[in-house]
Design a protein around this motif. Structure first.
Motif, short mmCIF file in Angstrom:
data_model
loop_
_atom_site.label_atom_id
_atom_site.label_comp_id
_atom_site.label_asym_id
_atom_site.label_seq_id
_atom_site.Cartn_x
_atom_site.Cartn_y
_atom_site.Cartn_z
N GLU A 22 0.89 -1.24 0.04
CA GLU A 22 0.09 0.11 0.05
C GLU A 22 0.65 1.15 -0.05
OE1 GLU A 22 -3.06 0.11 3.21
OE2 GLU A 22 -3.95 1.65 2.42
N ASN A 23 0.62 2.15 -0.78
CA ASN A 23 1.28 3.60 -0.74
C ASN A 23 0.09 4.49 -1.05
OD1 ASN A 23 1.03 3.92 -3.54
ND2 ASN A 23 2.66 2.90 -4.08
N GLU A 24 0.39 5.84 -1.10
CA GLU A 24 -0.48 6.77 -1.25
C GLU A 24 -1.66 6.73 -2.31
OE1 GLU A 24 -0.48 11.62 -1.56
OE2 GLU A 24 1.34 10.62 -1.15
N ASP A 25 -1.18 6.16 -3.40
CA ASP A 25 -1.97 6.29 -4.57
C ASP A 25 -2.55 4.80 -4.88
OD1 ASP A 25 -1.55 8.90 -5.26
OD2 ASP A 25 0.77 8.07 -5.36
N VAL A 26 -1.90 3.78 -4.30
CA VAL A 26 -2.36 2.28 -5.00
C VAL A 26 -2.14 1.42 -3.82
CG1 VAL A 26 -0.91 0.52 -6.42
CG2 VAL A 26 -0.85 2.77 -6.90
N LEU A 27 -3.18 0.45 -3.98
CA LEU A 27 -3.40 -0.77 -2.99
C LEU A 27 -2.98 -2.03 -3.94
CD1 LEU A 27 -3.84 -1.69 -0.27
CD2 LEU A 27 -6.32 -1.74 -0.87
N VAL A 28 -2.55 -2.97 -3.11
CA VAL A 28 -2.54 -4.48 -3.73
C VAL A 28 -2.97 -5.43 -2.76
CG1 VAL A 28 -0.88 -5.92 -5.07
CG2 VAL A 28 -0.20 -3.48 -5.04
N PHE A 29 -3.89 -6.04 -3.00
CA PHE A 29 -4.27 -7.19 -2.15
C PHE A 29 -4.67 -8.60 -2.84
CE2 PHE A 29 -8.59 -6.63 -3.68
CZ PHE A 29 -8.66 -5.36 -4.26
N LYS A 30 -4.84 -9.72 -2.08
CA LYS A 30 -4.79 -11.03 -2.62
C LYS A 30 -6.26 -11.19 -3.17
CE LYS A 30 -1.57 -13.06 0.22
NZ LYS A 30 -1.36 -14.28 1.20
N ALA A 63 1.79 4.68 -14.29
CA ALA A 63 2.96 4.63 -14.01
C ALA A 63 2.90 4.21 -12.36
CB ALA A 63 3.81 5.81 -14.18
N LYS A 64 2.17 4.74 -11.53
CA LYS A 64 2.08 4.18 -10.15
C LYS A 64 1.54 2.93 -9.84
CE LYS A 64 2.52 8.64 -8.66
NZ LYS A 64 1.86 9.79 -8.01
N VAL A 65 0.69 2.40 -10.81
CA VAL A 65 0.03 1.18 -10.78
C VAL A 65 1.33 -0.01 -11.17
CG1 VAL A 65 -1.51 -0.59 -12.07
CG2 VAL A 65 -2.16 1.53 -11.05
#
Ligand code: AMP
Ligand code: ZN
Length: 114
Positions: A22-30, A63-65
């Motif tokens: 997780e960062n300010e712009d993007v989230l990654v989850f299962k 680009a963030k993704v």
């Protein structure tokens, strides 16, 4: 942002998900229904219904993704063996969740695209 959007709710922490980055712009989850040993969902926290809906002036979000894709695949050790990134857009692609998201699939040979 629509109140009923499930990925907005995950981004806000209103419903649970197995977050891996997780960062300010993007989230990654299962993904809850994994189609491969590693199956992750990458979302911009800002709501766009589909890839078609990112305004020209906001394409930097991609680009963030993909920065997050690089980071998490390296961290999970699938960058070198290989993985697939995939985005479904609208009906013919079978898009189910209308909050722009990218799948990351890896951890096994994936075959060629049909
Ligand atoms: P699609 O819109 O066709 O790209 O598919 C949406 C994906 O989101 C599917 O692979 C679902 O398993 C996944 N998904 C739906 N709801 C959740 C959730 N609450 N947490 C994690 N993954 C989800
Ligand atoms: Zn949303």
């Amino acid at each position: 942002m629509p109140d009923e959007c499930i990925f907005c709710k995950i981004a806000k922490g209103d419903i649970p998900a197995e977050k891996v980055l997780e960062n300010e712009d993007v989230l990654v989850f299962k993904d809850i229904h994994p189609a491969a040993p590693t199956h992750l969902i990458v979302i911009p926290k800002k709501h766009y219904a589909t890839l078609n809906d990112i305004p020209q002036g906001e394409l930097a979000v991609l680009a963030k993704v993909f920065g997050a894709v690089q980071e998490i695949t390296k961290k999970l050790g699938i960058a070198e063996s290989g993985y697939r990134t995939l985005v479904n857009t609208n009906r013919y692609a079978g898009q189910i969740v209308f909050h722009l998201h990218f799948h990351i699939l890896g951890g096994r040979p994936l075959g060629t695209m049909g």
